[in-house]
Design a protein around this motif. Sequence first.
Motif, PDB file in Angstrom:
ATOM      1  N   ARG A  42       0.837  -1.203   0.000  1.00 28.10           N
ATOM      2  CA  ARG A  42       0.000   0.000   0.000  1.00 28.10           C
ATOM      3  C   ARG A  42       0.872   1.254   0.000  1.00 28.10           C
ATOM      4  NH1 ARG A  42      -5.481   0.064   0.538  1.00 28.10           N
ATOM      5  NH2 ARG A  42      -6.372   2.114   0.912  1.00 28.10           N
ATOM      6  N   GLU A  43       1.974   1.217   0.776  1.00 31.81           N
ATOM      7  CA  GLU A  43       2.866   2.381   0.881  1.00 31.81           C
ATOM      8  C   GLU A  43       3.441   2.744  -0.489  1.00 31.81           C
ATOM      9  OE1 GLU A  43       3.079  -0.438   2.780  1.00 31.81           O
ATOM     10  OE2 GLU A  43       1.978   0.524   4.420  1.00 31.81           O
ATOM     11  N   ARG A  44       3.937   1.753  -1.210  1.00 27.17           N
ATOM     12  CA  ARG A  44       4.553   2.025  -2.516  1.00 27.17           C
ATOM     13  C   ARG A  44       3.493   2.513  -3.509  1.00 27.17           C
ATOM     14  NH1 ARG A  44       7.378   4.471  -5.521  1.00 27.17           N
ATOM     15  NH2 ARG A  44       8.505   3.524  -7.250  1.00 27.17           N
ATOM     16  N   LEU A  45       2.309   1.951  -3.435  1.00 28.79           N
ATOM     17  CA  LEU A  45       1.246   2.380  -4.357  1.00 28.79           C
ATOM     18  C   LEU A  45       0.796   3.808  -4.042  1.00 28.79           C
ATOM     19  CD1 LEU A  45      -1.041  -0.746  -4.941  1.00 28.79           C
ATOM     20  CD2 LEU A  45       0.907   0.054  -6.270  1.00 28.79           C
ATOM     21  N   GLU A  46       0.786   4.162  -2.761  1.00 31.22           N
ATOM     22  CA  GLU A  46       0.429   5.541  -2.383  1.00 31.22           C
ATOM     23  C   GLU A  46       1.442   6.519  -2.969  1.00 31.22           C
ATOM     24  OE1 GLU A  46      -2.055   4.965   1.780  1.00 31.22           O
ATOM     25  OE2 GLU A  46       0.127   5.065   1.850  1.00 31.22           O
ATOM     26  N   GLN A  47       2.703   6.097  -2.890  1.00 30.22           N
ATOM     27  CA  GLN A  47       3.784   6.917  -3.434  1.00 30.22           C
ATOM     28  C   GLN A  47       3.629   7.071  -4.955  1.00 30.22           C
ATOM     29  OE1 GLN A  47       7.492   4.946  -2.811  1.00 30.22           O
ATOM     30  NE2 GLN A  47       8.374   6.690  -1.702  1.00 30.22           N
ATOM     31  N   HIS A  49       0.943   6.709  -6.701  1.00 31.78           N
ATOM     32  CA  HIS A  49      -0.269   7.520  -6.897  1.00 31.78           C
ATOM     33  C   HIS A  49       0.050   9.007  -6.792  1.00 31.78           C
ATOM     34  CE1 HIS A  49      -3.893   9.594  -5.419  1.00 31.78           C
ATOM     35  NE2 HIS A  49      -4.561   8.747  -6.169  1.00 31.78           N
ATOM     36  N   ASP A  50       0.821   9.379  -5.764  1.00 44.23           N
ATOM     37  CA  ASP A  50       1.093  10.802  -5.518  1.00 44.23           C
ATOM     38  C   ASP A  50       2.184  11.352  -6.427  1.00 44.23           C
ATOM     39  OD1 ASP A  50      -0.751  10.547  -3.543  1.00 44.23           O
ATOM     40  OD2 ASP A  50       0.692  10.484  -1.889  1.00 44.23           O
ATOM     41  N   HIS A  69      -5.656  -3.246  -3.111  1.00 41.78           N
ATOM     42  CA  HIS A  69      -5.551  -1.809  -2.877  1.00 41.78           C
ATOM     43  C   HIS A  69      -6.249  -1.004  -3.972  1.00 41.78           C
ATOM     44  CE1 HIS A  69      -2.970  -2.972   0.329  1.00 41.78           C
ATOM     45  NE2 HIS A  69      -2.043  -3.445  -0.474  1.00 41.78           N
ATOM     46  N   LEU A  72      -7.484   2.618  -3.509  1.00 41.81           N
ATOM     47  CA  LEU A  72      -6.590   3.786  -3.630  1.00 41.81           C
ATOM     48  C   LEU A  72      -6.785   4.491  -4.962  1.00 41.81           C
ATOM     49  CD1 LEU A  72      -3.068   2.516  -2.447  1.00 41.81           C
ATOM     50  CD2 LEU A  72      -4.497   4.219  -1.308  1.00 41.81           C
ATOM     51  N   PHE A  73      -7.378   3.789  -5.927  1.00 38.76           N
ATOM     52  CA  PHE A  73      -7.511   4.324  -7.278  1.00 38.76           C
ATOM     53  C   PHE A  73      -8.976   4.420  -7.678  1.00 38.76           C
ATOM     54  CE2 PHE A  73      -3.589   1.983  -6.649  1.00 38.76           C
ATOM     55  CZ  PHE A  73      -2.651   2.967  -6.944  1.00 38.76           C
TER      56      PHE A  73
END
Length: 294
Positions: A42-47, A49-50, A69, A72-73
């Motif tokens: 989740r952390e890497r995907l948030e990164q 994403h941002d 996840h 998140l999208f």
Amino acid sequence: MEAEKHYGPVWFLSGEKGGRYPSCNAIFIKGPNILIDPTATRERLEQIHDEEGVSEVWLSHVHEDHIRHLSLFADCPLGVSREDAPGVTDIELLLDSYGATGNIREYWHQYMLDKFDYHPRQVSRILQAGSVIDLGGITVDVIGTPGHTPGHLSFYFREQEILFLADYDLTKFGPWYSDRGSSIADTVRTIELLRKWPARVWMTSHEMGILADNPGELWDNYLKIIDIREEKLLDLLAEPRTLQEIIRACIIYRIPRKPESFFDLGEEGHMRKHLEKLIAEKRVYREGNKFVRV
Ligand SMILES: [Zn+2]
């Protein structure tokens, strides 16, 4: 296992513990910024994403670990095969596709909400098996690879010569074909197709991760597990058995594991597929509630 590896625009994002279930490895295509399977961490995907932005999410197939996840999208267009699309739009349809009933269904319903953050989604793009998608210098073959699920897709990146096998993952556990629309015959055909597909690098959703050498005999070992399961079932049927007795033999998971409601889904689903196959081949028949070896 490296956490992340870039092959030009094709980024391999490793899941937790090398993508061991319930985690999963993901692919990010930098440039068009398409994410295949919103998993990894989740952390890497948030990164991503941002910092990178994600324009579209594609799914190799609809299983709980591959959509973990997705929330998140929420605003991203979503691409999936026609056959697997229903499960992403409605949790009940996903549970139907798993063949989950009774207590097992109740357990899995809650498990998908708690562990996989299931939220129903609309599908914006049907990914057509056999299509070739030009992403502007990145050419992707969408390969229909049914068996695991009816609409499972693998992806080949032509310029990078990378084949993303997704859940034909070459693990020691062996192929999964427990769902209602899964099929042993399709799984075998798909494995034969994938092993012949010319590539330079192979990627999987779980554990194996990246293979820089032709998987070769790993494919043989993977296929052999189907035969081993069948042999074990035939041995067990030296005496007539009920489906419950067959499930309790733990042919798939090898030893009894808890919670039963979790493991029984796959144990029963796989055994049903093997029994159907053996009955069609007239090697087993049904007498009352028992299965009998010919
Ligand atoms: Zn799967």
